[in-house]
Scaffold this active site. Structure first.
Site, mmCIF file in Angstrom:
data_model
loop_
_atom_site.group_PDB
_atom_site.id
_atom_site.type_symbol
_atom_site.label_atom_id
_atom_site.label_comp_id
_atom_site.label_asym_id
_atom_site.label_seq_id
_atom_site.Cartn_x
_atom_site.Cartn_y
_atom_site.Cartn_z
ATOM 1 N N LYS A 138 0.914 -1.135 0.295
ATOM 2 C CA LYS A 138 -0.225 0.316 -0.351
ATOM 3 C C LYS A 138 0.545 1.285 0.089
ATOM 4 C CE LYS A 138 -1.666 1.819 3.772
ATOM 5 N NZ LYS A 138 -2.522 2.100 5.323
ATOM 6 N N ASP A 157 -6.089 0.662 0.933
ATOM 7 C CA ASP A 157 -5.966 0.068 2.476
ATOM 8 C C ASP A 157 -7.937 0.047 2.570
ATOM 9 O OD1 ASP A 157 -8.041 2.239 2.188
ATOM 10 O OD2 ASP A 157 -6.888 3.728 3.893
#
Length: 217
Positions: A138, A157
């Site tokens: 991420k 996320d």
């Protein structure tokens, strides 16, 4: 693949598309016209963002740059600036380790030059995940998007994943995000974006806008 929720957010996309496009141009300009130090600041920012507000993370980076300490301070000195993000002591250590990785034998920051040596975005991302403490898939994607390389990668996320479930791109939020699961979801987003004609980097900013009410970093 379009459902009722998609048509809901499509209206929002049409309304803010110009703002999204402008922000994506800013990201590209950061890479094209930014210095090694500018790119290093963006990379450092993404070390600070996990479980912390993006605005607080950027404020910390800005304050450290303004005080000429981001590129020179010890972990203890940097931690003094990180009271507004979570896990400040660990993140301060990660910033120092990153700086050491991105400094040449003459003491010069080479972050932009270093990442320019990779041929593809995926090579850049793989290197970040394997070599930079405090950054996983991420965070690596977040950095690369923020310097203009987000057209083929996802930033996953819980906020984004929640929206992907609502859009029926995925069935549920995975308990863990292994590399295999991350890339599988990323490929599903690519298919969805191709079908809906919303570029991947625009799609990410759109979903962030739905959560935060603004387009930031």
């Amino acid at each position: 693949m379009k459902n009722e929720y998609f048509y809901e957010i499509e209206k929002t996309y049409k309304k803010i598309k110009k703002d999204i496009d402008n922000r994506l141009k800013e990201y590209k300009n950061t890479w094209e016209h930014g210095s090694n130090e500018d790119i290093h600041a963006e990379l450092s920012f993404c070390i600070l963002t996990p479980q912390s507000k993006a605005r607080n993370a950027w404020k910390a980076i800005t304050n450290m740059r303004n005080d000429n300490i981001l590129f020179t301070g010890t972990a203890e000195e940097l931690a003094e600036y990180l009271n507004i993000v979570r896990f400040k002591n660990n993140k301060a250590k990660y910033l120092v380790e990153l700086r050491n990785q991105m400094t040449d034998e003459n003491g010069k920051i080479i972050t932009k030059d270093f990442f320019s040596s990779f041929k593809t975005v995926n090579e850049k991302r793989e290197w970040i995940v394997k070599n930079i403490k405090g950054m996983a898939w991420k965070e690596a994607g977040h950095f690369l998007r923020n310097v203009g390389f987000g057209s083929e990668i996802a930033i996953l996320d819980r906020h984004i994943l929640k929206n992907l479930v609502r859009l029926e791109i995925i069935d549920e939020i995975p308990k863990t995000l292994t590399k295999k699961i991350y890339l599988e979801i990323e490929n599903k987003i690519k298919v969805f974006c191709k079908e809906t004609k919303i570029p991947m980097d625009s799609f990410d900013l759109l979903l962030w806008y739905l959560e935060a009410g603004e387009i930031f970093k």
